[in-house]
Design an enzyme around this catalytic site. Structure first.
Site, PDB file in Angstrom:
ATOM      1  N   ASN A 100     -23.565 -11.212 -43.194  1.00 52.99           N
ATOM      2  CA  ASN A 100     -24.672 -10.867 -44.076  1.00 52.99           C
ATOM      3  C   ASN A 100     -24.248  -9.723 -44.979  1.00 52.99           C
ATOM      4  OD1 ASN A 100     -25.543  -8.193 -42.823  1.00 52.99           O
ATOM      5  ND2 ASN A 100     -25.543  -9.571 -41.056  1.00 52.99           N
ATOM      6  N   ARG A 101     -25.113  -9.313 -45.880  1.00 51.56           N
ATOM      7  CA  ARG A 101     -24.706  -8.381 -46.932  1.00 51.56           C
ATOM      8  C   ARG A 101     -24.933  -6.909 -46.594  1.00 51.56           C
ATOM      9  NH1 ARG A 101     -27.477  -9.730 -52.197  1.00 51.56           N
ATOM     10  NH2 ARG A 101     -26.083  -8.118 -52.987  1.00 51.56           N
TER      11      ARG A 101
END
Ligand code: CTP
Ligand code: CA
Length: 232
Positions: A34-35
């Protein structure tokens, strides 16, 4: 500069913070991720340490800058983890003696059911399906098994642009997880991630909105600790 100016109002506190984003392996060279850069969580850890707390930071794949800042801080012990299950074990190992636990990490909701031992080839496969199984919910587990006066804080990044609906989602999520406080912020491809600033609302018991703040991630971290101290 922050360290010298900070009030020592967390003196004697033991604090656990998780930050960054977990990664779930698919095969030896690929993962589901994920970011999350880890910046907000690292700033929560730094703020606590500057205010006198003993901090364990369970860190998953943070970006280079927040990672280096965390490791350089003498008041923070960094425990490195990769997957959600590793994060669960690391957090549980230090949770019992903590006065406050802040789950700022982006934890993968799922992991790959059968991780391939060798690199997966696309040969002869026009499409592909990955079977996933749900990971343990670390925050919900901490809230359910807590002992004594322990404050449990969650974070929720939501793609909900309407402020009132965002707050409602935060209220429902805080309730569902059993956390004392839930910090909600709106995210999108161009909002929230990889930025020095953030916009949050902090939801407390009975769904009360304890604070709403737009500012640097460090300012938000300090405002959050004010709220934790006030509700502890
Ligand atoms: N969290 C956790 N363990 C998980 C998933 C999430 O401890 N397996 C924690 C996060 O660190 C965060 C909080 O729970 O503090 C909220 O995460 P979020 O993903 O918003 O909540 P979910 O319950 O996973 O709901 P959703 O279906 O919206 O992803
Ligand atoms: Ca989730």
């Amino acid at each position: 500069a922050f360290a010298a100016l900070a009030p020592k109002d967390l003196d004697g506190w033991r604090v656990v913070v998780s930050a960054g984003g977990t990664r779930e392996p698919i095969d030896p060279v690929r993962y589901l991720g994920n970011r999350s850069s880890g910046r907000q969580g690292v700033d929560v850890a730094r703020a606590a340490a500057d205010r006198g707390a003993t901090v364990t930071l369970v860190l998953a794949h943070a970006a280079a800058d927040p990672d280096a800042e965390a490791r350089r801080h003498p008041g923070i012990e960094v425990v490195d983890v990769g997957t959600a299950q590793e994060m669960q074990r690391a957090v549980q190992a230090v949770a019992a003696t903590a006065d406050a636990i802040v789950m700022a990490a982006a934890v993968s909701d799922y992991r790959v059911a059968a991780v391939s031992a060798s690199k997966i080839s696309k040969e002869g496969q026009a499409g592909r399906t990955l079977d996933l199984v749900q990971n343990p919910d670390i925050l919900a587990e901490l809230a359910a098994t807590r002992t004594g006066r322990q404050t449990i804080v969650g974070f929720a990044a939501e793609t909900e642009p309407d402020r009132n609906r965002l707050i409602e989602r935060g209220r429902a999520k805080r309730e569902r997880k059993g956390a004392d406080l839930l910090v909600v912020n709106e995210v999108g491809w161009a909002r929230g991630f990889e930025r020095p600033d953030n916009s949050v609302a902090v939801i407390g018991h009975e769904g009360a909105v304890l604070l709403e703040h737009h500012g640097s991630k460090r300012e938000i971290a300090d405002a959050l600790w004010d709220a934790v101290i006030a509700t502890h």
